[in-house]
Design an enzyme around this catalytic site. Structure first.
Site, PDB file in Angstrom:
ATOM      1  CE  LYS A  22     -22.201  -2.540   8.810  1.00  0.00           C
ATOM      2  NZ  LYS A  22     -20.751  -2.513   8.919  1.00  0.00           N
ATOM      3  CG  ASN A  23     -20.320  -0.236  12.185  1.00  0.00           C
ATOM      4  OD1 ASN A  23     -20.399  -1.250  11.490  1.00  0.00           O
ATOM      5  ND2 ASN A  23     -20.164   0.968  11.685  1.00  0.00           N
ATOM      6  NE  ARG A  92     -11.494  -2.104   7.498  1.00  0.00           N
ATOM      7  CZ  ARG A  92     -10.213  -2.032   7.191  1.00  0.00           C
ATOM      8  NH1 ARG A  92      -9.760  -2.646   6.121  1.00  0.00           N
ATOM      9  NH2 ARG A  92      -9.367  -1.351   7.934  1.00  0.00           N
ATOM     10  CB  CYS A 116     -17.891  -1.244   1.854  1.00  0.00           C
ATOM     11  SG  CYS A 116     -19.636  -1.476   2.068  1.00  0.00           S
ATOM     12  NE  ARG A 121     -13.116   0.094   5.156  1.00  0.00           N
ATOM     13  CZ  ARG A 121     -14.346  -0.140   5.569  1.00  0.00           C
ATOM     14  NH1 ARG A 121     -15.222  -0.638   4.751  1.00  0.00           N
ATOM     15  NH2 ARG A 121     -14.714   0.107   6.792  1.00  0.00           N
ATOM     16  CB  ILE A 123      -5.213  -3.988   8.229  1.00  0.00           C
ATOM     17  CG1 ILE A 123      -4.202  -4.808   7.439  1.00  0.00           C
ATOM     18  CG2 ILE A 123      -6.619  -4.245   7.740  1.00  0.00           C
ATOM     19  CD1 ILE A 123      -4.297  -6.278   7.759  1.00  0.00           C
ATOM     20  CG  ASP A 124      -1.582   1.354   8.095  1.00  0.00           C
ATOM     21  OD1 ASP A 124      -2.739   1.216   7.670  1.00  0.00           O
ATOM     22  OD2 ASP A 124      -1.097   2.465   8.374  1.00  0.00           O
ATOM     23  CG  LEU A 125      -3.717   2.989  11.534  1.00  0.00           C
ATOM     24  CD1 LEU A 125      -4.949   3.862  11.406  1.00  0.00           C
ATOM     25  CD2 LEU A 125      -2.585   3.763  12.221  1.00  0.00           C
ATOM     26  CG  ASP A 305     -20.529   4.111   8.090  1.00  0.00           C
ATOM     27  OD1 ASP A 305     -19.691   4.157   7.168  1.00  0.00           O
ATOM     28  OD2 ASP A 305     -20.447   3.315   9.042  1.00  0.00           O
TER      29      ASP A 305
HETATM   30  C1  UD1 Z   1     -15.543   1.393  10.963  1.00  0.00           C
HETATM   31  C2  UD1 Z   1     -16.966   1.037  10.620  1.00  0.00           C
HETATM   32  C3  UD1 Z   1     -17.364   1.672   9.301  1.00  0.00           C
HETATM   33  C4  UD1 Z   1     -17.111   3.171   9.335  1.00  0.00           C
HETATM   34  C5  UD1 Z   1     -15.697   3.476   9.781  1.00  0.00           C
HETATM   35  C6  UD1 Z   1     -15.426   4.960   9.978  1.00  0.00           C
HETATM   36  C7  UD1 Z   1     -17.224  -1.136  11.651  1.00  0.00           C
HETATM   37  C8  UD1 Z   1     -17.466  -2.577  11.452  1.00  0.00           C
HETATM   38  N1  UD1 Z   1     -17.086  -0.412  10.533  1.00  0.00           N
HETATM   39  O1  UD1 Z   1     -14.737   0.856   9.928  1.00  0.00           O
HETATM   40  O2  UD1 Z   1     -18.750   1.415   9.082  1.00  0.00           O
HETATM   41  O3  UD1 Z   1     -17.301   3.703   8.042  1.00  0.00           O
HETATM   42  O4  UD1 Z   1     -15.415   2.816  11.026  1.00  0.00           O
HETATM   43  O5  UD1 Z   1     -16.315   5.473  10.908  1.00  0.00           O
HETATM   44  O6  UD1 Z   1     -17.194  -0.639  12.749  1.00  0.00           O
HETATM   45  N2  UD1 Z   1      -7.195   3.196   8.120  1.00  0.00           N
HETATM   46  C9  UD1 Z   1      -5.848   3.061   7.850  1.00  0.00           C
HETATM   47  N3  UD1 Z   1      -5.205   2.002   8.424  1.00  0.00           N
HETATM   48  C10 UD1 Z   1      -5.809   1.109   9.242  1.00  0.00           C
HETATM   49  C11 UD1 Z   1      -7.164   1.278   9.525  1.00  0.00           C
HETATM   50  C12 UD1 Z   1      -7.847   2.327   8.949  1.00  0.00           C
HETATM   51  O7  UD1 Z   1      -5.271   3.841   7.111  1.00  0.00           O
HETATM   52  O8  UD1 Z   1      -5.145   0.178   9.740  1.00  0.00           O
HETATM   53  C13 UD1 Z   1      -7.922   4.324   7.502  1.00  0.00           C
HETATM   54  C14 UD1 Z   1      -9.039   3.830   6.588  1.00  0.00           C
HETATM   55  O9  UD1 Z   1      -8.552   3.531   5.314  1.00  0.00           O
HETATM   56  C15 UD1 Z   1      -9.978   4.992   6.600  1.00  0.00           C
HETATM   57  C16 UD1 Z   1      -9.841   5.522   8.020  1.00  0.00           C
HETATM   58  O10 UD1 Z   1      -8.617   5.029   8.511  1.00  0.00           O
HETATM   59  O11 UD1 Z   1      -9.562   5.962   5.689  1.00  0.00           O
HETATM   60  C17 UD1 Z   1     -10.978   5.113   8.932  1.00  0.00           C
HETATM   61  O12 UD1 Z   1     -10.986   3.726   9.092  1.00  0.00           O
HETATM   62  P1  UD1 Z   1     -11.451   3.010  10.434  1.00  0.00           P
HETATM   63  O13 UD1 Z   1     -11.801   4.019  11.460  1.00  0.00           O
HETATM   64  O14 UD1 Z   1     -10.433   1.976  10.777  1.00  0.00           O
HETATM   65  O15 UD1 Z   1     -12.770   2.287   9.956  1.00  0.00           O
HETATM   66  P2  UD1 Z   1     -13.156   0.769  10.129  1.00  0.00           P
HETATM   67  O16 UD1 Z   1     -12.865   0.317  11.502  1.00  0.00           O
HETATM   68  O17 UD1 Z   1     -12.657  -0.013   8.983  1.00  0.00           O
END
Ligand code: UD1
Length: 420
Positions: A22-23, A92, A116, A121, A123-125, A305
């Protein structure tokens, strides 16, 4: 809404082929927007997150056609840079479309994404990464408006190695003139798979799997046939299903090298594991032994996960174990449901202390997120009597017909419509 009915106590045994991840599939589907030519993707699982992504692409003007496990995408008629509100809120990963759409239109509008309920979660990054490429971003009334008229290649530094943000920047920069460097990039295997896909389309991306990724922009990318990597979380979940029932499993088309953290914990619990090139064979003892501690962290650490599936295993293992969740702040939401089945779990912030019990019993429980739903099914396989897991739709987001896979291994599980 559907639910799963599981009758526990059967030992699972048999062989299974692992579906596409999926990812990996979700960002790759988004990346199809980067070319006007046809892309054929093979071994694509039938999961609702993927179907929703397909639906978003169609709304933007792409043709997305499934034939068995092959999905064909053509984005030559893409006609809008505004992502549909309702669908984007459901998954997401709609956020990954920001990069590819900016690449095509130099504009993009998206609503804050869903996904989820496992934590804040933010999206600042993602936005920081795009701003470093010269994108002007305005957030207004729950919408994010991106103006990429002045986009350029550049240096992107992430405070934290976010998977999605790394992928977004890789896609946004794939066709920008010059070299973009992503520092403190996520190192997950799905990032390497996206690199493989972009390069197969004629892109020039190096370094995925390491801390710095270099993207040398290409004027255009072309169509391709590609098979996304197999799903390490589905593979891990199936290993856990065999382990919790004291069973044996032979996983074919397994992403062996990306399973090392999961295999290590299963070995600590007493499982015997043998690996070949694309194959993992596990044989479990009658009762598992608790590992002392597991901590989640970005790859190559233990994947968040797979945390709740390991929690399920601990509930019935011999001894006491500790799990620390470092990635998402809200990933112990299933402890309460597990307690209804006899589990003994003590929670404190990001830590769970689990004392293994000998007997679990079936109960009606409710999934609250994708992986938690799978973990409740695992517990149902072990528990005496009948377990009903409500909200099958959450499990369907990331597992392609999980009940068929488990039945093929000898589990007593079926899907019913609620109220049946
Ligand atoms: C992806 C996976 C998800 C997995 C996660 C961590 C997909 C579709 N989903 O999610 O299944 O659980 O990686 O391995 O690939 N964060 C911020 N700011 C941001 C982005 C993330 O603070 O802009 C934080 C999140 O809240 C979280 C951490 O960074 O605490 C990890 O998030 P991230 O690695 O971005 O996970 P996803 O890409 O959302």
């Amino acid at each position: 809404m559907d639910e799963f009915v599981v009758r526990g106590g059967r030992r699972l045994e048999g062989s299974l082929q692992v579906d596409g991840a999926k990812n990996a599939v979700l960002p790759i589907l988004a990346a199809c927007v980067l070319t006007r030519e046809t892309v054929h993707l093979h071994q694509v699982p039938l999961i609702t997150d993927g179907e929703n992504m397909g639906q978003i692409l169609r709304t933007l003007g792409c043709s997305v056609v499934r034939d068995g496990s092959t999905v064909t995408v053509r984005a030559d008629d893409l006609h809008t840079y505004e992502m549909p509100d309702r669908l984007s809120k459901q998954i997401r990963s709609s956020i990954f479309l920001l990069g590819p759409i900016l690449s095509r239109f130099r504009r993009a509008t998206v609503t804050y994404p869903g996904g989820c309920e496992i934590g804040l979660r933010p999206i600042d990054l993602h936005l920081t990464g795009l701003r470093a490429l010269g994108v002007d971003i305005r957030e207004e009334g729950g919408m994010i408006h991106c103006d990429g008229a002045k986009m350029h290649s550049g240096e992107v530094h992430f405070d934290y190695p976010s998977v999605g943000a790394t992928e977004n920047v890789m896609m946004a920069s794939a066709c920008l003139p010059g070299v973009t460097r992503i520092h403190n990039a996520a190192r997950e295997p799905e990032i390497s798979d996206l690199q493989g896909f972009l390069n197969a389309m004629g892109g020039c991306v190096r370094g995925a799997g390491g801390h710095t990724i270099e993207v040398e922009g290409r004027p255009a990318l072309h169509g391709v046939e590609y098979t996304p990597m197999p799903d390490r979380i589905v593979a891990g979940t199936m290993l856990c299903a065999a382990a919790i029932t004291g069973g044996e499993i032979d996983l074919k088309r397994a992403p062996v090298s990306s399973l090392t953290a999961i295999d290590a914990k299963l070995r600590e619990m007493g499982c015997r594991i043998r690996e070949e090139k694309h194959r993992v064979m596990l044989s479990a003892p009658r009762r598992l032994t608790a590992f002392s501690k597991l901590q989640t962290s970005p790859y190559p650490g233990f994947p968040t996960d797979m945390q709740v599936q390991m929690l399920a295993l601990l509930t019935c293992a011999r001894g006491t174990g500790v799990i620390v969740e470092n990635v998402f702040e809200n990933r112990f939401t299933h402890a309460g449901e597990m307690s209804r089945m006899g589990a003994s779990i003590l929670l404190s912030g990001r830590t769970a202390v689990v004392r293994g019990v000998e007997t679990l019993w079936g109960a009606p429980v409710t999934a609250r997120d994708l992986r938690g739903g799978a973990a409740l099914i695992l517990l149902g396989l072990k528990a005496a009597g009948e377990t009903r897991v409500a909200r099958a739709d959450l499990v369907d987001r990331g597992y392609d017909a999980i009940e068929d896979k488990l039945s093929a291994l000898g589990a007593d599980i079926r899907r019913i419509s609620s109220g049946e």
